[in-house]
Design a protein around this motif. Sequence first.
Motif, PDB file in Angstrom:
ATOM      1  N   VAL A  57       0.857  -1.182   0.000  1.00  0.00           N
ATOM      2  CA  VAL A  57       0.000   0.000   0.000  1.00  0.00           C
ATOM      3  C   VAL A  57       0.895   1.235   0.000  1.00  0.00           C
ATOM      4  O   VAL A  57       1.761   1.393   0.872  1.00  0.00           O
ATOM      5  N   SER A  58       0.709   2.094  -0.972  1.00  0.00           N
ATOM      6  CA  SER A  58       1.556   3.275  -1.112  1.00  0.00           C
ATOM      7  C   SER A  58       1.270   4.294  -0.013  1.00  0.00           C
ATOM      8  O   SER A  58       0.296   4.174   0.735  1.00  0.00           O
ATOM      9  N   GLU A  59       2.126   5.305   0.058  1.00  0.00           N
ATOM     10  CA  GLU A  59       1.951   6.350   1.071  1.00  0.00           C
ATOM     11  C   GLU A  59       0.618   7.077   0.917  1.00  0.00           C
ATOM     12  O   GLU A  59       0.061   7.574   1.906  1.00  0.00           O
ATOM     13  N   ASP A  60       0.119   7.161  -0.314  1.00  0.00           N
ATOM     14  CA  ASP A  60      -1.176   7.823  -0.507  1.00  0.00           C
ATOM     15  C   ASP A  60      -2.337   6.835  -0.481  1.00  0.00           C
ATOM     16  O   ASP A  60      -3.476   7.185  -0.805  1.00  0.00           O
ATOM     17  N   GLY A  61      -2.046   5.559  -0.094  1.00  0.00           N
ATOM     18  CA  GLY A  61      -3.114   4.621   0.201  1.00  0.00           C
ATOM     19  C   GLY A  61      -3.563   3.723  -0.924  1.00  0.00           C
ATOM     20  O   GLY A  61      -4.577   3.027  -0.783  1.00  0.00           O
ATOM     21  N   PHE A  62      -2.836   3.658  -2.039  1.00  0.00           N
ATOM     22  CA  PHE A  62      -3.261   2.890  -3.194  1.00  0.00           C
ATOM     23  C   PHE A  62      -2.417   1.626  -3.379  1.00  0.00           C
ATOM     24  O   PHE A  62      -1.273   1.538  -2.912  1.00  0.00           O
ATOM     25  N   ILE A  63      -2.998   0.645  -4.076  1.00  0.00           N
ATOM     26  CA  ILE A  63      -2.241  -0.491  -4.600  1.00  0.00           C
ATOM     27  C   ILE A  63      -2.409  -0.492  -6.114  1.00  0.00           C
ATOM     28  O   ILE A  63      -3.378   0.061  -6.649  1.00  0.00           O
ATOM     29  N   ASP A  64      -1.458  -1.103  -6.809  1.00  0.00           N
ATOM     30  CA  ASP A  64      -1.557  -1.284  -8.260  1.00  0.00           C
ATOM     31  C   ASP A  64      -1.963  -2.723  -8.516  1.00  0.00           C
ATOM     32  O   ASP A  64      -1.165  -3.649  -8.340  1.00  0.00           O
ATOM     33  N   PHE A  65      -3.217  -2.904  -8.922  1.00  0.00           N
ATOM     34  CA  PHE A  65      -3.741  -4.251  -9.107  1.00  0.00           C
ATOM     35  C   PHE A  65      -3.821  -4.584 -10.595  1.00  0.00           C
ATOM     36  O   PHE A  65      -4.197  -3.726 -11.411  1.00  0.00           O
ATOM     37  N   PRO A  66      -3.462  -5.820 -10.972  1.00  0.00           N
ATOM     38  CA  PRO A  66      -3.468  -6.192 -12.390  1.00  0.00           C
ATOM     39  C   PRO A  66      -4.813  -5.905 -13.055  1.00  0.00           C
ATOM     40  O   PRO A  66      -5.875  -6.153 -12.480  1.00  0.00           O
ATOM     41  N   VAL A  67      -4.752  -5.369 -14.257  1.00  0.00           N
ATOM     42  CA  VAL A  67      -5.912  -5.070 -15.099  1.00  0.00           C
ATOM     43  C   VAL A  67      -6.731  -3.912 -14.528  1.00  0.00           C
ATOM     44  O   VAL A  67      -7.028  -2.937 -15.219  1.00  0.00           O
ATOM     45  N   VAL A  68      -7.078  -3.997 -13.269  1.00  0.00           N
ATOM     46  CA  VAL A  68      -7.922  -2.971 -12.645  1.00  0.00           C
ATOM     47  C   VAL A  68      -7.200  -1.635 -12.546  1.00  0.00           C
ATOM     48  O   VAL A  68      -7.779  -0.570 -12.761  1.00  0.00           O
ATOM     49  N   THR A 124     -14.669  -3.485  -2.216  1.00  0.00           N
ATOM     50  CA  THR A 124     -14.189  -2.533  -3.225  1.00  0.00           C
ATOM     51  C   THR A 124     -13.589  -3.251  -4.422  1.00  0.00           C
ATOM     52  O   THR A 124     -13.911  -2.955  -5.586  1.00  0.00           O
ATOM     53  N   LEU A 125     -12.707  -4.233  -4.155  1.00  0.00           N
ATOM     54  CA  LEU A 125     -12.083  -4.964  -5.248  1.00  0.00           C
ATOM     55  C   LEU A 125     -13.103  -5.835  -5.989  1.00  0.00           C
ATOM     56  O   LEU A 125     -13.046  -5.975  -7.219  1.00  0.00           O
ATOM     57  N   THR A 126     -14.035  -6.419  -5.236  1.00  0.00           N
ATOM     58  CA  THR A 126     -15.054  -7.249  -5.874  1.00  0.00           C
ATOM     59  C   THR A 126     -15.881  -6.431  -6.858  1.00  0.00           C
ATOM     60  O   THR A 126     -16.200  -6.879  -7.973  1.00  0.00           O
ATOM     61  N   THR A 127     -16.246  -5.228  -6.470  1.00  0.00           N
ATOM     62  CA  THR A 127     -17.011  -4.351  -7.356  1.00  0.00           C
ATOM     63  C   THR A 127     -16.246  -4.064  -8.639  1.00  0.00           C
ATOM     64  O   THR A 127     -16.815  -4.089  -9.746  1.00  0.00           O
ATOM     65  N   GLU A 128     -14.938  -3.792  -8.514  1.00  0.00           N
ATOM     66  CA  GLU A 128     -14.114  -3.530  -9.699  1.00  0.00           C
ATOM     67  C   GLU A 128     -13.974  -4.776 -10.564  1.00  0.00           C
ATOM     68  O   GLU A 128     -14.029  -4.700 -11.805  1.00  0.00           O
ATOM     69  N   LEU A 129     -13.834  -5.927  -9.939  1.00  0.00           N
ATOM     70  CA  LEU A 129     -13.589  -7.157 -10.685  1.00  0.00           C
ATOM     71  C   LEU A 129     -14.835  -7.666 -11.401  1.00  0.00           C
ATOM     72  O   LEU A 129     -14.732  -8.464 -12.347  1.00  0.00           O
ATOM     73  N   ARG A 130     -16.016  -7.241 -10.967  1.00  0.00           N
ATOM     74  CA  ARG A 130     -17.239  -7.665 -11.650  1.00  0.00           C
ATOM     75  C   ARG A 130     -17.290  -7.153 -13.098  1.00  0.00           C
ATOM     76  O   ARG A 130     -18.053  -7.658 -13.922  1.00  0.00           O
ATOM     77  N   LYS A 131     -16.463  -6.165 -13.382  1.00  0.00           N
ATOM     78  CA  LYS A 131     -16.388  -5.653 -14.756  1.00  0.00           C
ATOM     79  C   LYS A 131     -15.677  -6.648 -15.673  1.00  0.00           C
ATOM     80  O   LYS A 131     -15.819  -6.579 -16.901  1.00  0.00           O
ATOM     81  N   TYR A 132     -14.919  -7.570 -15.058  1.00  0.00           N
ATOM     82  CA  TYR A 132     -14.101  -8.479 -15.856  1.00  0.00           C
ATOM     83  C   TYR A 132     -14.405  -9.952 -15.582  1.00  0.00           C
ATOM     84  O   TYR A 132     -14.118 -10.805 -16.425  1.00  0.00           O
ATOM     85  N   LEU A 133     -14.967 -10.271 -14.402  1.00  0.00           N
ATOM     86  CA  LEU A 133     -15.175 -11.658 -14.006  1.00  0.00           C
ATOM     87  C   LEU A 133     -16.618 -11.883 -13.575  1.00  0.00           C
ATOM     88  O   LEU A 133     -17.310 -10.954 -13.147  1.00  0.00           O
ATOM     89  N   LYS A 134     -17.039 -13.125 -13.667  1.00  0.00           N
ATOM     90  CA  LYS A 134     -18.365 -13.496 -13.204  1.00  0.00           C
ATOM     91  C   LYS A 134     -18.268 -14.067 -11.787  1.00  0.00           C
ATOM     92  O   LYS A 134     -17.528 -15.008 -11.541  1.00  0.00           O
TER      93      LYS A 134
END
Length: 248
Positions: free
Chosen positions: A85-96, A112-122
Motif C-alpha cells: 500500500v503506497s503512502e497515498d493509500g493505493f495499490i496497483d492491481f493487475p488489469v484494474v 471494493t475490489l469485488t465491485t471492480e472485478l465484476r467488470k471483468y469476471l463473473k
Amino acid sequence: MNLRLFFFAVLLTFSSCGPTRNLAYFSDLKEQATYSEEIKNVTVSKIQPNDLLSITVSSESPESDIQFNRGMLAVNESKLEGYLVSEDGFIDFPVVGRVKLAGLTKQEARETLTTELRKYLKAPVVSIRNMNFKVTVIGEVNRPSTFTVPAEKISILEALGMAGDMTPFGKRENVIVMREEAGTRTITRLDLNKKEVLSSPYFYLQQNDVVYVEPDKMKQVQASTNTRTLAVITSLTSLAIVIATRLF
C-alpha cells in the motif's frame, strides 16, 4: 555488640531501599471469584500505508482468474511478496489499475475490489490477508522485539507473553501504548494491575502499535548516569565489611 548491631543495620538499610512492586496482573480480582463481561472493545483494524497485502481472486472462470493472480507486485526486505500500500493509500492491481484501500477494513477492501472485478469476471471472490501486521514491545521485558502477528489480532497480554513477560522492574500499573491512526499519534497508559484494562480500547492492539513498559524508580537509579554515587555507596559498604571482619 553495639558495633555489630550498627553493621547489620547498615546492610539491612541497603538491602531494603528498593520499592515494593505489585507483580500480579489483575490483582483487584478477588480470589476464587468469577469475573465475566461482554467483549465490546475488539476493534477492526484498517488498512494503512506500507501494509503488505496478500490478495487472491477466484471466480466461475478459472482461466480468467490467472490474469488477476499473476504474481505479487512488491517485495520487501524480508523477501515477502505482496501488494504494498503506497503512502497515498493505493495499490496497483493487475488489469484494474490503482485502487485505494488505505482506511478500509479488510471486508470493505474486499467489497471494493469485488465491485471492480465484476467488470471483468463473473461472481468474483476476493481474499485479503495482511502479511506484515506487527506490534513492538520494548522496555522492561525479557525479550523486547517487533513481532509479526499472522492472526492479525493480538491483546496486550499476548504481546507481553511473546516478549517473555515483564521483568520485576516493569511498572505493571503504568504500561504505555503508542498508536498511529490517520496521521494522528496517540499515547495512553494502562494499569495491568486492574481488571478494568480488559475493557480498554487499547487492550487489543492494532497494526504498528508500540508497547513500552517503563522501569520503576529503583531501575532508573541503577541505570542513571550518576554512577559515581552508586560507586561511593558500594565502596562504603565494602569498607564496612572489611572493618567489621577485622574487628570481629
